[in-house]
Design an enzyme around this catalytic site. Structure first.
Site, PDB file in Angstrom:
ATOM      1  N   ASP A   1       6.166   0.677   1.051  1.00 14.51           N
ATOM      2  CA  ASP A   1       7.123   0.868   2.145  1.00 14.51           C
ATOM      3  C   ASP A   1       6.568   1.914   3.111  1.00 14.51           C
ATOM      4  O   ASP A   1       7.301   2.591   3.806  1.00 14.51           O
ATOM      5  CB  ASP A   1       8.474   1.297   1.572  1.00 14.51           C
TER       6      ASP A   1
ATOM      7  N   CYS B   1      -1.309  -1.104   5.576  1.00 13.60           N
ATOM      8  CA  CYS B   1      -1.161  -2.371   4.850  1.00 13.60           C
ATOM      9  C   CYS B   1      -2.463  -2.755   4.154  1.00 13.60           C
ATOM     10  O   CYS B   1      -2.457  -3.209   3.004  1.00 13.60           O
ATOM     11  CB  CYS B   1      -0.752  -3.490   5.802  1.00 13.60           C
TER      12      CYS B   1
ATOM     13  N   THR C   1       4.769  -5.540   1.097  1.00 11.97           N
ATOM     14  CA  THR C   1       4.377  -4.464   2.003  1.00 11.97           C
ATOM     15  C   THR C   1       5.117  -4.579   3.332  1.00 11.97           C
ATOM     16  O   THR C   1       5.385  -5.676   3.816  1.00 11.97           O
ATOM     17  CB  THR C   1       2.851  -4.446   2.240  1.00 11.97           C
ATOM     18  N   LYS C   2       5.446  -3.410   3.874  1.00 13.28           N
ATOM     19  CA  LYS C   2       6.057  -3.348   5.208  1.00 13.28           C
ATOM     20  C   LYS C   2       4.976  -3.635   6.245  1.00 13.28           C
ATOM     21  O   LYS C   2       3.835  -3.183   6.112  1.00 13.28           O
ATOM     22  CB  LYS C   2       6.636  -1.957   5.451  1.00 13.28           C
ATOM     23  N   ILE C   3       5.346  -4.381   7.287  1.00 14.17           N
ATOM     24  CA  ILE C   3       4.395  -4.727   8.341  1.00 14.17           C
ATOM     25  C   ILE C   3       5.138  -4.752   9.675  1.00 14.17           C
ATOM     26  O   ILE C   3       6.354  -4.940   9.705  1.00 14.17           O
ATOM     27  CB  ILE C   3       3.719  -6.096   8.044  1.00 14.17           C
TER      28      ILE C   3
END
Length: 129
Positions: free
Chosen positions: A39, A59, A78-80
């Protein structure tokens, strides 16, 4: 960096990941995990292109960690941010996982480019690209 409440059976690491990959290698050595969840987000500067490039860098680091430490058929989240390098990163993740999908939480603002990649079915024995 923000603290987080502990969760049973979860290893939470709060650090500058750019300088800690070797520490993770020595700490976890040959240990494998069911899920790697990132995150991470860089401190935003307000320039969408710069912010996007910075989060893609995070990332890529989180993917490198996932490939090293995830069990076969494991999960990587994963945050993107949407942007110029998003498709290239998506292809890198797709190389390592059987299924990769975008997920935008209901709590996320509609005008935000923030979302998550949810990747299922880690393909074992592929080199990191």
């Amino acid at each position: 960096m923000q603290e987080m409440s502990s969760i049973p059976n979860v290893i939470f690491i709060l650090c500058d990941i750019a300088n800690k990959i070797e520490l993770l290698n020595s700490t976890f050595d040959k240990k494998k995990f069911d899920v790697v969840l990132s995150d991470m987000a860089p401190k935003a500067c307000g320039n969408k292109q710069v912010d996007h490039a910075n989060i893609i860098n995070l990332c890529e680091m989180s993917l490198e960690i996932a490939v090293k430490f995830i069990k076969p058929n494991g999960i990587f989240i994963t945050k993107i941010l949407q942007g110029e390098y998003e498709k290239e990163f998506y292809q890198s993740v797709k190389y390592h996982f059987n299924s990769v999908k975008y997920f935008k939480p209901k709590a996320s603002r509609k005008d935000s480019s923030e979302m998550y990649l949810v990747s299922l079915g880690f393909k074992e024995n592929l080199e990191y690209i």
